[in-house]
Design a protein around this motif. Structure first.
Motif: not given
Length: 348
Positions: A255-256, A261-262, A292-294, A337-343
């Motif tokens: 998990l780490r 890794n983003p 564990q996740f960002s 995925v792209l919209g969530a990452v940008l936001t």
């Protein structure tokens, strides 16, 4: 002297015909086969539990099982009230609010109807199980498919029940609620405009009438409640089990590594959202347990899940056709995925 002739034999009923193992003189005696019914299965399960209670008690007392049980119960108990409330409100709106209301409320121009329909998703406080049939009803009532698609994608993610559940699941991160709202609405409108630009009429099969149409409103309401509770509740349990297993069984080093890794973290939680197929009223509690996740990776999980997962793909295929679903699902996944990452990069 009259000769009495015997009456011709009548047709032999299927249940009177001799089977292959019956004696030649006539049909054999009826023999009922043994069937495994629900009471019998429950009785057998209880007997197994009673007989094996020693090993079962030992297995449940193991530290890993105690951790698994704690996470599973916490996720289910936190999410269940929102799930039940959302199902009741969703069934009430889907049954008692006529779909023609939405058609009259939307602008006639498709480019303007898309964002209005996306914002209107907030009035359907239910999960994605309810948004698919409502979107199909909108298309049947003459709403442009681009606006119906925007409503289909936004309704499960920006309604008050889901946003309240997200706020409860992330009490120390109020920006997660705003990020989920903004990203989900952005992706819903983008998919609506993309369909308006590139979509073709022959890709979209006219949806069939809903199952409850033609019956009484009471029957339709309770039928919708039973359907959503069985589907959403089952997926909630499966999602809680998966989250608990991931927390208790998966090595912390794995998990780490994934969370460190983003790119891997975002892709892993996006795929996990598709596979788990958790109801949008409960997915925030599962995401919050993945400590564990960002925050951006968790936001991807919250945006992708209500828009495209395994159960949604099946429902969209049944409502709008396979040609639509095969094109709609990959495009929605990439844009989500792209919209969530940008936001997330802006708000988180």
């Amino acid at each position: 002297m009259a000769i009495t002739r015997p009456a011709p034999p009548g047709p032999v009923r299927p249940d009177e015909r001799p089977g292959p193992d019956a004696p030649a003189g006539g049909p054999g005696p009826e023999r009922d086969g043994w069937h495994l019914t629900s009471p019998v299965a429950l009785t057998l399960l209880l007997l197994v539990v009673v007989v094996a209670q020693g090993p079962i008690r030992g297995a449940l007392s193991a530290p890993v099982m105690q951790s698994w049980t704690t996470v599973f119960v916490a996720v289910v108990v936190q999410a269940l009230p929102f799930l039940v409330l959302g199902v009741l409100l969703s069934a009430a709106i889907a049954v008692f609010v006529p779909p023609s209301f939405f058609a009259r409320a939307l602008p006639s121009r498709p480019a303007l109807a898309v964002p209005v329909a996306g914002v209107a998703g907030a009035v359907l406080p239910g999960c994605e199980c309810a948004s698919v049939p409502v979107a199909g009803a909108l298309v049947r009532r003459g709403v442009t498919p681009a606006a119906a698609i925007a409503f289909l994608l936004s309704a499960p993610a920006i309604n008050p029940i889901v946003l309240t559940a997200t706020a409860v699941a992330f009490p120390r991160d109020p920006e997660m609620v705003l990020a989920r709202f903004a990203a989900s609405l952005l992706v819903a409108c983008a998919m609506g405009w993309l369909w308006q630009r590139l979509g073709r009429t022959d890709w979209l099969r006219p949806p069939a009438h809903a199952v409850h149409e033609g019956g009484s409103k009471g029957e339709a309401f309770w039928g919708s409640v039973r359907h959503d509770v069985m589907h959403a509740g089952g997926f909630l349990v499966v999602g809680a089990m998966a989250a608990a297993t991931l927390k208790a069984v998966a090595p912390a080093s794995w998990l780490r590594t994934a969370a460190g890794n983003p790119f891997v973290a975002v892709l892993a939680l996006a795929v996990l959202a598709v596979l788990l197929s958790i109801c949008s009223e409960a997915d925030a509690f599962v995401a919050a347990s993945l400590t564990q996740f960002s925050p951006t990776a968790k936001l991807v999980f919250l945006v992708v899940g209500p828009m495209i997962d395994l159960k949604l793909f099946a429902m969209q295929t049944g409502t709008f056709g396979r040609r639509f679903a095969l094109r709609f699902a990959p495009a929605t996944f990439v844009l989500a995925v792209l919209g969530a990452v940008l936001t997330g990069a802006v708000l988180l």
